[in-house]
Design a protein around this motif. Structure first.
Motif, PDB file in Angstrom:
ATOM      1  N   GLY A 108      37.757  51.026  58.041  1.00  0.00           N
ATOM      2  CA  GLY A 108      38.865  51.903  58.369  1.00  0.00           C
ATOM      3  C   GLY A 108      39.080  53.004  57.361  1.00  0.00           C
ATOM      4  O   GLY A 108      40.212  53.470  57.162  1.00  0.00           O
ATOM      5  N   GLY A 109      38.017  53.421  56.701  1.00  0.00           N
ATOM      6  CA  GLY A 109      38.134  54.474  55.704  1.00  0.00           C
ATOM      7  C   GLY A 109      38.726  54.006  54.386  1.00  0.00           C
ATOM      8  O   GLY A 109      39.022  54.826  53.511  1.00  0.00           O
ATOM      9  N   LEU A 110      38.893  52.690  54.208  1.00  0.00           N
ATOM     10  CA  LEU A 110      39.505  52.138  53.001  1.00  0.00           C
ATOM     11  C   LEU A 110      38.506  51.255  52.236  1.00  0.00           C
ATOM     12  O   LEU A 110      37.586  50.673  52.828  1.00  0.00           O
ATOM     13  CB  LEU A 110      40.736  51.302  53.349  1.00  0.00           C
ATOM     14  CG  LEU A 110      41.907  52.027  54.022  1.00  0.00           C
ATOM     15  CD1 LEU A 110      42.949  51.011  54.472  1.00  0.00           C
ATOM     16  CD2 LEU A 110      42.518  53.059  53.083  1.00  0.00           C
ATOM     17  N   THR A 111      38.718  51.156  50.939  1.00  0.00           N
ATOM     18  CA  THR A 111      37.983  50.211  50.097  1.00  0.00           C
ATOM     19  C   THR A 111      38.875  48.992  49.880  1.00  0.00           C
ATOM     20  O   THR A 111      40.052  49.127  49.549  1.00  0.00           O
ATOM     21  CB  THR A 111      37.638  50.852  48.742  1.00  0.00           C
ATOM     22  OG1 THR A 111      36.815  52.004  48.954  1.00  0.00           O
ATOM     23  CG2 THR A 111      36.891  49.870  47.851  1.00  0.00           C
ATOM     24  N   VAL A 112      38.304  47.805  50.069  1.00  0.00           N
ATOM     25  CA  VAL A 112      39.102  46.580  50.023  1.00  0.00           C
ATOM     26  C   VAL A 112      38.466  45.598  49.043  1.00  0.00           C
ATOM     27  O   VAL A 112      37.296  45.222  49.192  1.00  0.00           O
ATOM     28  CB  VAL A 112      39.212  45.929  51.418  1.00  0.00           C
ATOM     29  CG1 VAL A 112      40.112  44.708  51.365  1.00  0.00           C
ATOM     30  CG2 VAL A 112      39.725  46.936  52.440  1.00  0.00           C
ATOM     31  N   VAL A 117      46.775  51.831  48.676  1.00  0.00           N
ATOM     32  CA  VAL A 117      47.223  52.803  47.680  1.00  0.00           C
ATOM     33  C   VAL A 117      46.023  53.640  47.268  1.00  0.00           C
ATOM     34  O   VAL A 117      45.027  53.116  46.767  1.00  0.00           O
ATOM     35  CB  VAL A 117      47.836  52.114  46.449  1.00  0.00           C
ATOM     36  CG1 VAL A 117      48.251  53.138  45.402  1.00  0.00           C
ATOM     37  CG2 VAL A 117      49.019  51.248  46.850  1.00  0.00           C
ATOM     38  N   GLU A 118      46.125  54.938  47.530  1.00  0.00           N
ATOM     39  CA  GLU A 118      45.046  55.873  47.204  1.00  0.00           C
ATOM     40  C   GLU A 118      43.706  55.412  47.774  1.00  0.00           C
ATOM     41  O   GLU A 118      42.674  55.406  47.094  1.00  0.00           O
ATOM     42  CB  GLU A 118      44.956  56.069  45.690  1.00  0.00           C
ATOM     43  CG  GLU A 118      46.216  56.706  45.099  1.00  0.00           C
ATOM     44  CD  GLU A 118      46.105  56.931  43.606  1.00  0.00           C
ATOM     45  OE1 GLU A 118      45.142  56.417  42.992  1.00  0.00           O
ATOM     46  OE2 GLU A 118      46.981  57.618  43.037  1.00  0.00           O
ATOM     47  N   GLY A 119      43.708  54.990  49.027  1.00  0.00           N
ATOM     48  CA  GLY A 119      42.479  54.627  49.732  1.00  0.00           C
ATOM     49  C   GLY A 119      41.925  53.262  49.409  1.00  0.00           C
ATOM     50  O   GLY A 119      40.791  52.943  49.779  1.00  0.00           O
ATOM     51  N   ARG A 120      42.734  52.396  48.743  1.00  0.00           N
ATOM     52  CA  ARG A 120      42.227  51.094  48.328  1.00  0.00           C
ATOM     53  C   ARG A 120      43.277  50.017  48.575  1.00  0.00           C
ATOM     54  O   ARG A 120      44.460  50.204  48.279  1.00  0.00           O
ATOM     55  CB  ARG A 120      41.878  51.135  46.837  1.00  0.00           C
ATOM     56  CG  ARG A 120      41.427  49.804  46.257  1.00  0.00           C
ATOM     57  CD  ARG A 120      41.148  49.956  44.767  1.00  0.00           C
ATOM     58  NE  ARG A 120      40.864  48.670  44.143  1.00  0.00           N
ATOM     59  CZ  ARG A 120      39.688  48.064  44.138  1.00  0.00           C
ATOM     60  NH1 ARG A 120      38.664  48.657  44.732  1.00  0.00           N
ATOM     61  NH2 ARG A 120      39.521  46.901  43.555  1.00  0.00           N
ATOM     62  N   ILE A 121      42.830  48.894  49.115  1.00  0.00           N
ATOM     63  CA  ILE A 121      43.682  47.718  49.237  1.00  0.00           C
ATOM     64  C   ILE A 121      43.267  46.745  48.131  1.00  0.00           C
ATOM     65  O   ILE A 121      42.205  46.108  48.202  1.00  0.00           O
ATOM     66  CB  ILE A 121      43.548  47.050  50.618  1.00  0.00           C
ATOM     67  CG1 ILE A 121      43.948  48.036  51.728  1.00  0.00           C
ATOM     68  CG2 ILE A 121      44.419  45.801  50.688  1.00  0.00           C
ATOM     69  CD1 ILE A 121      43.785  47.479  53.128  1.00  0.00           C
ATOM     70  N   ALA A 122      44.090  46.652  47.099  1.00  0.00           N
ATOM     71  CA  ALA A 122      43.748  45.832  45.944  1.00  0.00           C
ATOM     72  C   ALA A 122      44.107  44.363  46.152  1.00  0.00           C
ATOM     73  O   ALA A 122      43.485  43.477  45.563  1.00  0.00           O
ATOM     74  CB  ALA A 122      44.437  46.370  44.699  1.00  0.00           C
ATOM     75  N   GLN A 123      45.143  44.095  46.974  1.00  0.00           N
ATOM     76  CA  GLN A 123      45.587  42.725  47.224  1.00  0.00           C
ATOM     77  C   GLN A 123      45.551  42.458  48.732  1.00  0.00           C
ATOM     78  O   GLN A 123      46.574  42.449  49.404  1.00  0.00           O
ATOM     79  CB  GLN A 123      47.006  42.529  46.674  1.00  0.00           C
ATOM     80  CG  GLN A 123      47.153  42.783  45.185  1.00  0.00           C
ATOM     81  CD  GLN A 123      46.387  41.765  44.355  1.00  0.00           C
ATOM     82  OE1 GLN A 123      46.194  40.633  44.776  1.00  0.00           O
ATOM     83  NE2 GLN A 123      45.956  42.180  43.167  1.00  0.00           N
ATOM     84  N   ALA A 177      40.516  42.993  33.578  1.00  0.00           N
ATOM     85  CA  ALA A 177      40.889  42.809  34.977  1.00  0.00           C
ATOM     86  C   ALA A 177      40.231  43.901  35.810  1.00  0.00           C
ATOM     87  O   ALA A 177      39.761  44.915  35.286  1.00  0.00           O
ATOM     88  CB  ALA A 177      42.404  42.866  35.133  1.00  0.00           C
ATOM     89  N   ARG A 178      40.180  43.702  37.122  1.00  0.00           N
ATOM     90  CA  ARG A 178      39.537  44.672  37.994  1.00  0.00           C
ATOM     91  C   ARG A 178      40.211  46.032  37.887  1.00  0.00           C
ATOM     92  O   ARG A 178      41.423  46.145  37.981  1.00  0.00           O
ATOM     93  CB  ARG A 178      39.593  44.209  39.453  1.00  0.00           C
ATOM     94  CG  ARG A 178      38.710  43.015  39.749  1.00  0.00           C
ATOM     95  CD  ARG A 178      38.786  42.646  41.216  1.00  0.00           C
ATOM     96  NE  ARG A 178      37.964  41.480  41.503  1.00  0.00           N
ATOM     97  CZ  ARG A 178      38.359  40.221  41.358  1.00  0.00           C
ATOM     98  NH1 ARG A 178      39.577  39.971  40.929  1.00  0.00           N
ATOM     99  NH2 ARG A 178      37.545  39.218  41.629  1.00  0.00           N
ATOM    100  N   ALA A 179      39.363  47.071  37.680  1.00  0.00           N
ATOM    101  CA  ALA A 179      39.834  48.458  37.656  1.00  0.00           C
ATOM    102  C   ALA A 179      41.023  48.633  36.721  1.00  0.00           C
ATOM    103  O   ALA A 179      41.995  49.299  37.053  1.00  0.00           O
ATOM    104  CB  ALA A 179      40.188  48.922  39.072  1.00  0.00           C
ATOM    105  N   SER A 180      40.957  48.001  35.547  1.00  0.00           N
ATOM    106  CA  SER A 180      42.094  48.002  34.644  1.00  0.00           C
ATOM    107  C   SER A 180      41.610  47.839  33.212  1.00  0.00           C
ATOM    108  O   SER A 180      40.511  47.313  32.970  1.00  0.00           O
ATOM    109  CB  SER A 180      43.056  46.868  35.003  1.00  0.00           C
ATOM    110  OG  SER A 180      44.050  46.706  34.020  1.00  0.00           O
ATOM    111  N   ASP A 181      42.443  48.294  32.251  1.00  0.00           N
ATOM    112  CA  ASP A 181      42.134  48.030  30.852  1.00  0.00           C
ATOM    113  C   ASP A 181      42.854  46.783  30.348  1.00  0.00           C
ATOM    114  O   ASP A 181      42.823  46.463  29.160  1.00  0.00           O
ATOM    115  CB  ASP A 181      42.467  49.241  29.975  1.00  0.00           C
ATOM    116  CG  ASP A 181      43.946  49.622  30.033  1.00  0.00           C
ATOM    117  OD1 ASP A 181      44.707  48.949  30.755  1.00  0.00           O
ATOM    118  OD2 ASP A 181      44.325  50.601  29.354  1.00  0.00           O
ATOM    119  N   THR A 182      43.504  46.053  31.250  1.00  0.00           N
ATOM    120  CA  THR A 182      44.149  44.794  30.894  1.00  0.00           C
ATOM    121  C   THR A 182      43.091  43.733  30.625  1.00  0.00           C
ATOM    122  O   THR A 182      42.128  43.592  31.385  1.00  0.00           O
ATOM    123  CB  THR A 182      45.064  44.316  32.037  1.00  0.00           C
ATOM    124  OG1 THR A 182      46.064  45.298  32.274  1.00  0.00           O
ATOM    125  CG2 THR A 182      45.733  42.995  31.681  1.00  0.00           C
TER     126      THR A 182
END
Length: 405
Positions: free
Chosen positions: A16-20, A34-40, A126-131
């Motif tokens: 659907g045009g999104l990254t999941v 959020v901004e083309g991505r479903i993180a949860q 963590a994913r896509a994070s500096d945490t």
């Protein structure tokens, strides 16, 4: 609701045009974009290939990307990544079954460390994070690496800065664990005294800090064939013993009965030293200390055929056809960027057999096209998954002159 159509190169679902995140093809997904991505994502209709992640840290840790997928699916997907890369160059190949390293087998990893107000935090991002996520129950790393987490935390408390991260490369050797620290505080007299004390108290066999060796109880070694080699601190090594064995077996099969072999991007001798049991080897590597370790390992091992070494930047100065034509076979194991310049000279040299090891299907396919255009045949591809549960793909392949059986 959207339906996942495929996975991208990072192992994320696309639909659907999104990254999941953590989705599989065919699944029906809900969740906030959020901004083309479903993180949860909320899994409405799971795929048959979905499994429960074996690691308790999976939801928060970014060290693994595919623990929610069954092993046969991941193996098929990684083969498909290589197949698709080849197809993009108009090529096909025979694929052998993927060889996957077991859980808890990673003998080398780079962790992040942050100094806190009280203590330290060491783990993967963590994913896509500096945490940074703590990983005491990690199912990826060799348990011996988990056992040294207290040592890593103590080193970060002593030599880390509250303003940034420390990188800690941990490697299991035959004698124990090495820690190579980068981006720590500059060494002063106090750290010269305290850091080795911490390392010694925790039983580390070697500690280096920003490139300087502070403690070495004895040179830590690994076995490459019959030889035992002590690479420089923080050196590149194959990630798992099982992955190394699989790649070596493929290289040996590809080289066959060759009596003279060039090993390009030879490192500390992962392939050169075992090959020297039956062939003379010329090992070429850009980092001279790695070659020095290889050479010492060769000299200290009885019964090996001659290994000559050459420190040379193969990106700027590839071996030329007149240098290559004396070899029966060539092994080449370049970094992710591939070896475009060296492959071009190999294609001209018409070496009978090439064993190509790669950690990037895209650059491998590009190099394969060059060789095939020059008259080579791609005999087979062996995918080796030693970065289990990640999107990383490694492989070995055999190229031969088309007129050779």
């Amino acid at each position: 609701m959207i339906t996942i159509e495929r996975l991208n190169i990072r192992g994320e679902g696309i639909g659907g045009g999104l990254t999941v995140a953590r989705a599989l093809p065919g699944e029906v997904i809900g969740g906030e974009a959020v901004e083309g991505r479903i993180a949860q994502p909320k899994i409405v209709t799971p795929a048959a290939e979905r499994v429960a992640a074996p690691c308790k840290h999976y939801k928060s840790c970014g060290g693994c990307a595919l623990q929610h997928a069954a092993d046969p699916f991941v193996e098929s997907w990684k083969t498909g990544v290589v197949r698709q890369a080849l197809a993009g160059q108009g090529l096909e190949a025979e694929f052998r079954p993927t060889l996957t390293s077991p859980a808890r087998s990673r003998r080398r990893a780079t962790l992040a460390g942050r100094r806190l107000k009280s203590g330290a935090l060491v783990g993967f991002h963590a994913r896509a994070s500096d945490t940074v996520t703590a990983i005491p129950g990690c199912t990826l790393l060799d348990p011996a690496l988990i056992d040294v987490l207290p040592a890593l935390e103590a080193l970060v408390v002593e030599g880390g800065s509250r303003k940034g991260e420390v990188k800690l490369t941990v490697t299991r050797f035959e004698q124990g664990i090495e820690v190579a620290v980068s981006e720590g505080k500059p060494l002063d007299k106090a750290l010269h005294l305290s850091l080795p004390q911490i390392a010694g108290a925790h039983g580390l066999v070697r500690l280096s800090w920003n490139g300087e060796v502070l403690l070495q109880e004895q040179p830590p070694t690994l076995a490459f064939g019959r030889a035992h080699v002590s690479p420089p601190p923080g050196s590149f090594l194959q990630a798992t013993p099982q992955g190394e064995s699989a790649l070596l077996a493929a290289v040996k099969e590809a080289v066959g009965a060759a009596k003279s072999v060039a090993d390009l991007f030879a490192g500390a001798g992962t392939f050169a030293l075992p090959l020297a049991e039956t062939a003379e080897v010329h090992a070429v590597e850009g980092f001279a200390p790695m070659l020095a370790a290889l050479d010492l390992g060769w000299r200290n091992t009885a019964g090996l055929k001659k290994i000559s070494t050459e420190a040379r930047d193969l990106f700027r100065r590839p071996l030329m056809p007149d240098e290559l034509k004396r070899f029966d076979a060539v092994v080449i194991d370049p970094p992710r960027a591939g070896a475009e310049a060296q492959i071009a000279e190999l294609a001209k040299a018409q070496v009978p057999v090439i064993a190509h090891v790669s950690c990037n299907p895209v650059t491998f396919a590009r190099d394969a096209k060059t060789l095939i255009a020059a008259g080579y045949r791609l005999d087979w591809v062996q995918v080796v998954d030693q970065f289990r549960w990640s999107a990383h793909v490694e492989l070995a392949a055999r190229f031969s002159r088309a007129h050779i059986g």
